[in-house]
Structures are given as C-alpha cells and as structure tokens.
Design an enzyme around this catalytic site. Structure first.
Site, short mmCIF file in Angstrom:
data_model
loop_
_atom_site.label_atom_id
_atom_site.label_comp_id
_atom_site.label_asym_id
_atom_site.label_seq_id
_atom_site.Cartn_x
_atom_site.Cartn_y
_atom_site.Cartn_z
N THR A 137 0.84 -1.20 0.00
CA THR A 137 0.00 0.00 0.00
C THR A 137 0.87 1.25 0.00
O THR A 137 0.41 2.34 0.33
CB THR A 137 -0.95 0.03 1.22
OG1 THR A 137 -0.18 -0.10 2.42
CG2 THR A 137 -1.98 -1.09 1.15
N GLY A 138 2.15 1.08 -0.38
CA GLY A 138 3.09 2.20 -0.40
C GLY A 138 3.15 2.84 -1.77
O GLY A 138 2.36 3.72 -2.11
N ARG A 139 4.10 2.40 -2.58
CA ARG A 139 4.25 2.87 -3.95
C ARG A 139 4.56 1.66 -4.84
O ARG A 139 5.28 0.75 -4.44
CB ARG A 139 5.37 3.92 -4.06
CG ARG A 139 5.02 5.28 -3.49
CD ARG A 139 3.91 5.96 -4.28
NE ARG A 139 3.57 7.30 -3.79
CZ ARG A 139 2.65 7.55 -2.87
NH1 ARG A 139 1.99 6.55 -2.31
NH2 ARG A 139 2.38 8.81 -2.52
N GLU A 149 0.83 2.01 -13.06
CA GLU A 149 -0.56 2.37 -12.78
C GLU A 149 -0.95 3.73 -13.38
O GLU A 149 -2.13 4.01 -13.57
CB GLU A 149 -0.79 2.41 -11.27
CG GLU A 149 -0.09 3.57 -10.56
CD GLU A 149 -0.26 3.55 -9.06
OE1 GLU A 149 -0.70 4.58 -8.51
OE2 GLU A 149 0.02 2.51 -8.42
N HIS A 182 -5.08 2.22 -5.96
CA HIS A 182 -4.39 3.23 -5.15
C HIS A 182 -5.41 4.02 -4.33
O HIS A 182 -5.51 5.25 -4.44
CB HIS A 182 -3.58 4.16 -6.04
CG HIS A 182 -2.50 4.91 -5.30
ND1 HIS A 182 -1.38 5.40 -5.93
CD2 HIS A 182 -2.36 5.25 -4.00
CE1 HIS A 182 -0.60 6.02 -5.06
NE2 HIS A 182 -1.18 5.94 -3.86
N ALA A 220 -6.11 3.20 -0.72
CA ALA A 220 -6.05 2.93 0.72
C ALA A 220 -6.30 4.19 1.54
O ALA A 220 -6.84 4.13 2.65
CB ALA A 220 -4.71 2.32 1.08
#
Length: 334
Positions: free
Chosen positions: A244-246, A275, A307, A309
């Site tokens: 859930t970061g990059r 993405e 993307h 979250a």
C-alpha cells in the site's frame, strides 16, 4: 528507510494573514472541503479540476502557494512555468512526492511540502488486504458472483498462526503493527530508524521468516525495486506480499513469475508499477495500457485495487486542512 511527516501545526499569527492558494486537480469532494475550510484560515482558494500543467500554470499568477494532487506527474516544464508566474511553494496532497522532482523544483526557486493524514485509513486497508489474501477472497468472490457457492479447494489461514514482516515503521507502518497485535501473530519489522516496540531484524531475515510481507516505506532511490528478483527469491515459499506504499517498491517483472509458479501464494497490491494513466480512469471500454497490470488483474491470487487505501472521509479532511496549513506556514516563513 526512515521517514518523518509534517504535523498539524500552524503559527498562531498565520490565521490572521489573508492569503490566496491555487488548488489544482481538485475533485468535487475536495472542492467542497476547501471552500468550507479555507475561510476559517483567512484563505481565498482558486480551485480547478484540471491537473497542474505547463498550459495552465498561469492560473497561479500572483499566487505564491499552490496545492496539487498526487495523481498526475508534475513535469519539469510545469515547474519552470510555475516559477515564472511567481509560485514559490507547492503542497502536494499526499504523503509521497515522487511525482515531483523536488531537486529541480528547488533549482527554480520552489519548495515542495507533503501532508500528513489519518494513518488509520491506510492501516485499516492494509489489514483488510492481508485478510482477503490469506482467505483467498478474490477467487471466492468471483465464484460467488457467478452463483457458484461451493467452498474453495484451499483452506484459509489465520493471522495468529503467521509471521508478518512490516517494512517501514513510520506512522502507517506503526499503525499496522498496532492492529496486528490484536490478532496475536508474530511480528517482525525492518527500518533504518526504530519507531515502535517490536522486534527489528535485517531485511533478509524478515523476508526469510515472514509469511506475509507488507511494505510501508517511501519510494526513494534506495527503495526502488526493494523487492527485486533476488529478494523475492528469499521469501518463504508460499508467502504473501502486501503493498500500500508505492508501486515501484516491487519489481513487477519479478513478482509476476513468482505468482505464476506458486512460489508466492498471493499478492494484494493497492499500488502497481505502470498504474499511471490507468488508476483513477474508467478503462472499461479500452485495453489496459500496462501489460503488467492486466496480467496481475487476471490472476486469481493477485488482488489489485486502484491506489485507494487513503480514500476515506477522515483522511480527506486531514489532507485539505493540512494543505492549507502548509501554505500558510510557508507564507509566514516557517
């Protein structure tokens, strides 16, 4: 991989200073909040739905501070155009700012700041993805949508029986750890700075020992492809990866074959390399531009979400308020 984030502080003198802020890439729900909150800080917002670009930099003429979305890359040509119309500060409505070349911005006289927002939003979502991955929910939901209600061939696993490795223990990583404690699982952590009372280990050891690895470190030069082919090979057979970061924290060309071969039991990715131009767009009537995203989406044990979250009402309020505060603090010389 340590990371510090701005706090929700504003100089008591700032709120009396009338200021103008140009807000780019502003969605409808964001615009409502900007219009509601800005007057409380003595701010006059100029709002546009269009992403910041070289072509519309002139909208910020006479405005020293602007706010931008993380959804669009801010090019060097755009930064130069903004500098020429007098912009001296950009507050990005995100924790990460890999969509802006901060060094180049500085070279043309523009400072860049990020915002903090509810870490609970991403932490909650991370735990949801973990549970969905270890209970095989993607394939189960697909079958239920087709009215096939038989139990899956593979049984799920319980978090209390697993070891979870948390890479990056800033605000979000620490919030994930707080939630994991309630499940009774074994927790390992890796970070260059220790931010919580949990067992810290070298990254190689964490990868070797963990049934689930979850990534919460910022994307910088040293963390790009943090999970590359070599490190993915170090993961425990049947491990699950959560991101859930990059997207670029994971080498997509390395994780796809690991999922195909069964070396990895699953992946739950809220962010994916490639993405851009796909997430936040309606792609139902056109082919997916990224082969990697399309292949992952087809896999029954790979969960892909766009993307999102951070996408909660609480986090949005934090983001808007802290964007305004950032700009006011800059205007006040902080």
């Amino acid at each position: 991989m340590g990371y510090s984030e701005p706090g929700r502080t504003v100089d008591s003198q700032v709120t009396s200073l009338p200021s103008e802020i140009t807000i780019y890439g502003c969605g409808e729900d964001e615009a409502v909040l900007f219009r509601a909150l800005a007057p409380r800080f003595g701010v006059l917002p100029t709002i546009t739905e269009a992403a910041v670009s070289e072509a519309n930099a002139e909208l910020a003429t006479g405005t020293r501070c602007i706010s931008v979305s993380h959804k669009t890359q801010v090019t060097d040509r755009t930064l130069l155009a903004l500098s020429r119309v007098g912009v001296r500060y950009i507050s990005t409505r995100s924790i990460g700012f890999n969509h802006i070349d901060v060094a180049y911005a500085r070279s043309v006289g523009i400072s860049v700041g990020n915002v903090s927002y509810s870490s609970d939003s991403v932490a909650d979502y991370t735990l949801m993805l973990m549970l969905m991955a270890v209970r095989h929910m993607k394939s189960m939901l697909r079958r239920a949508d087709a009215h096939d209600y038989r139990l899956p061939d593979r049984r799920g696993r319980e978090l209390r029986d697993l070891t979870v490795g948390v890479v990056g223990t800033g605000r979000i990583g620490s919030a994930v750890i707080d939630r994991l404690r309630g499940f009774g699982c074994r927790i390992l952590a890796h970070d260059t700075r220790r931010g919580t009372s949990v067992r810290y280990v070298p990254l190689d050891e964490l990868l070797h020992e963990s049934d689930i690895v979850t990534l919460h470190t910022p994307l910088v030069a040293d963390t790009r492809h943090l999970l590359d082919r070599r490190r993915i090979a170090q993961l425990k057979h049947g491990a699950v990866v959560i991101n859930t970061g990059r997207g670029a924290l994971i080498d997509t060309d390395a994780i796809i074959p690991a999922l195909q071969s069964g070396r990895l039991a699953g992946a739950a990715l809220d962010v994916v390399e490639g993405e851009e131009g796909i997430f936040y767009h309606d792609c139902r009537s056109k082919p997916i531009a990224s082969t990697a995203v399309a292949r992952l989406q087809e896999m029954p044990h790979a969960i892909i979400s766009p993307h999102m979250a951070f996408h909660t009402d609480h986090a949005l309020t934090d983001t808007v308020e802290n964007s305004i505060i950032n700009c006011l603090n800059f205007a006040n010389g902080r």
